[in-house]
Scaffold this active site. Structure first.
Site, PDB file in Angstrom:
ATOM      1  N   LYS A 289       0.965  -1.230   0.100  1.00 31.30           N
ATOM      2  CA  LYS A 289       0.140  -0.089  -0.015  1.00 31.30           C
ATOM      3  C   LYS A 289       0.968   1.331  -0.088  1.00 31.30           C
ATOM      4  O   LYS A 289       2.249   1.163   0.286  1.00 31.30           O
ATOM      5  CB  LYS A 289      -0.986   0.273   1.218  1.00 31.30           C
ATOM      6  CG  LYS A 289      -0.447  -0.357   2.426  1.00 31.30           C
ATOM      7  CD  LYS A 289      -1.356  -0.630   3.598  1.00 31.30           C
ATOM      8  CE  LYS A 289      -0.656  -0.670   4.851  1.00 31.30           C
ATOM      9  NZ  LYS A 289      -1.720  -1.258   6.056  1.00 31.30           N
TER      10      LYS A 289
ATOM     11  N   TYR B 277      13.016  30.634   9.663  1.00 30.90           N
ATOM     12  CA  TYR B 277      11.695  31.363   9.607  1.00 30.90           C
ATOM     13  C   TYR B 277      11.210  31.440  11.285  1.00 30.90           C
ATOM     14  O   TYR B 277      11.398  30.515  12.088  1.00 30.90           O
ATOM     15  CB  TYR B 277      10.662  30.417   9.331  1.00 30.90           C
ATOM     16  CG  TYR B 277      10.508  30.586   7.459  1.00 30.90           C
ATOM     17  CD1 TYR B 277      10.418  32.005   6.944  1.00 30.90           C
ATOM     18  CD2 TYR B 277      10.576  29.526   6.716  1.00 30.90           C
ATOM     19  CE1 TYR B 277      10.152  31.990   5.695  1.00 30.90           C
ATOM     20  CE2 TYR B 277      10.416  29.637   5.365  1.00 30.90           C
ATOM     21  CZ  TYR B 277      10.252  30.987   4.863  1.00 30.90           C
ATOM     22  OH  TYR B 277      10.357  31.002   3.568  1.00 30.90           O
TER      23      TYR B 277
HETATM   24  C1  LIG Z   1      -0.740  -2.105   6.683  1.00 30.27           C
HETATM   25  C2  LIG Z   1      -1.537  -3.491   6.756  1.00 30.27           C
HETATM   26  C3  LIG Z   1      -0.564  -4.546   6.916  1.00 30.27           C
HETATM   27  C4  LIG Z   1       0.805  -4.754   6.896  1.00 30.27           C
HETATM   28  O1  LIG Z   1       1.239  -3.822   8.198  1.00 30.27           O
HETATM   29  P1  LIG Z   1       2.638  -3.905   8.863  1.00 30.27           P
HETATM   30  O2  LIG Z   1       2.586  -3.411  10.175  1.00 30.27           O
HETATM   31  O3  LIG Z   1       3.060  -2.696   7.829  1.00 30.27           O
HETATM   32  O4  LIG Z   1       3.293  -5.107   8.643  1.00 30.27           O
HETATM   33  C5  LIG Z   1      -1.400  -5.836   6.911  1.00 30.27           C
HETATM   34  N1  LIG Z   1      -2.643  -5.987   7.168  1.00 30.27           N
HETATM   35  C6  LIG Z   1      -3.409  -4.707   6.571  1.00 30.27           C
HETATM   36  C7  LIG Z   1      -4.861  -5.072   6.879  1.00 30.27           C
HETATM   37  C8  LIG Z   1      -2.792  -3.608   6.947  1.00 30.27           C
HETATM   38  O5  LIG Z   1      -3.683  -2.483   6.821  1.00 30.27           O
END
Ligand SMILES: *Cc1c(COP(=O)(O)O)cnc(C)c1O
Length: 381
Positions: free
Chosen positions: A57, A276
């Site tokens: 993702k 800034y």
């Molecule tokens: C993001 C996610 C994962 C992976 O999680 P990590 O902590 O990055 O290993 C697995 N399952 C679902 C449903 C997720 O949203």
């Protein structure tokens, strides 16, 4: 080019794989695909025969979903998870047909035919999504694969227990349930009783559904032990070198190195206002370097942090700007660091997790915020 297996697609080894050239870029992000492969092997070794997916993702946690998938395919990985349908469509385009791609957030209403055309499988999170996919299967005249997610106690995605228990026997007509899955809220805290509570809830909910393989563990979940492994693990973070066991030694290899170029150096007298809002004033003469990386590249404003050069820590002074950060380089011999030289933000001197901790966040957020302006160098393909 390296496509020796004939599977996946070619990834140039060490070549410029981005539109930003190394000389034109303000910062360089090096992504070690060999380390990702080794991390996958390490997780597989812990899983002792259980299948292992790759979670891609947010464009492979910011590192390039297509490149990461290609590396994992060479290790035999053939199941991928993305969050959004749009990400799935892009990944399918890059990979071609043949590997299972699941969409974690489910399909937005009305997008079923787009998912079907791209050969993507939904993670069904609600009664409405279940109905829509059943209807898509009826229209297609064949069984359609899907994963079914149940909410075992995170209250984020997945069918609530009451909905699961109320499902009729024909609820899954036309649906090939590849996995029943759920997600752990506190897997990175092995002593948190929520893990066992979610495991128990998952056991109960699974029994209310048609028999199918199961999946519960993310990266940290793999380290909770075999009880949590079921038939498929879904690691993301650990593949990318984020420590899945916070508080203990990181069992994974580092994957990313981030270096920024010095744009300018200067000396200032005591009392100079820096950056800034003049949030910092020098308490004596200082030597400063301004680097070409800022909050537009994902390094958050006000982040108390530091860069490194040849093992020397160079603290940020003043606020992070959009395109630049000012470093105190007084600890280095005069003239040692000049225009065009690279300082390290993530790498051997400062791990991703350490950089994240100093910036007041987690490695996940640093990776997925990394900007589009870097020169990206893929090595180890
Ligand atoms: C993001 C996610 C994962 C992976 O999680 P990590 O902590 O990055 O290993 C697995 N399952 C679902 C449903 C997720 O949203």
């Amino acid at each position: 080019m390296n496509d020796d297996t004939g599977r996946g697609f070619p990834v140039p080894d060490g070549a410029d794989n981005s539109t930003v050239s190394e000389t034109a870029a303000g910062a360089i992000l090096t992504i070690d695909l060999g380390a990702i492969r080794e991390n996958y092997r390490r997780l597989k070794a812990r899983l002792a025969g259980v299948r292992c997916a790759g979670v891609l993702k947010a464009d492979g946690y910011g590192l390039g979903a297509a490149q990461v998938a290609s590396a994992l395919i060479r290790e035999g990985c053939d199941i991928f998870f993305v969050a959004l349908l749009s990400e799935g469509i892009a990944l399918r385009k890059a990979l071609g047909p043949g590997h299972d791609i699941f969409v974690l957030n489910g399909l937005p209403p009305g997008s079923e035919s787009e998912a079907l055309a791209a050969g993507l499988h939904p993670v069904i999170n609600s009664i409405a999504q279940l109905g829509a996919w059943r209807e898509a299967a009826r229209a297609a005249g064949r069984k359609l694969p899907a994963a079914v997610q149940v909410d075992s106690g995170m209250s984020r995605l997945g069918m609530p227990p009451a909905d699961v228990e109320a499902l009729g026997t024909d609820a899954f007509d036309g649906i090939d349930i590849r996995f029943v899955m759920s997600h752990l809220a506190c897997a990175d805290e092995p002593r948190n009783p929520a893990n066992e509570q979610q495991w128990l809830a998952f056991e109960r909910l699974r029994k209310a559904l048609p028999a199918a393989p199961a999946s519960l563990a993310n990266s940290s979940g793999i380290f909770l032990g075999p009880l949590y492994h079921y038939d498929l693990a879904r690691p993301g973070a650990a593949l990318y070198g984020i420590n899945p066991t916070p508080g203990e030694t990181n069992p994974m290899l580092p994957v990313v190195r981030l270096q920024a170029k010095v744009a300018q150096t200067r000396s200032v007298e005591e009392g100079a206002g820096i950056g800034y809002g003049h949030t910092y004033h020098s308490r004596g003469p200082l030597r400063l370097a301004t680097i070409s990386l800022g909050y537009a590249d994902g390094w958050h404003r006000r982040a108390a942090s530091a860069a490194w050069f040849e093992g020397v820590r160079l603290p940020f002074v003043g606020r992070v700007s959009m395109d630049s950060i000012i470093l105190d380089i007084s600890a280095l011999p005069a003239g040692r660091l000049g225009e065009g030289d690279l300082v390290e933000l993530i790498g051997p001197s400062q791990s991703l997790d350490d950089a994240a901790a100093h910036a007041g966040t987690i490695g996940y957020e640093i990776l997925t915020s990394l900007g589009a302006r870097f020169h990206r160098r893929y090595i180890g393909a």
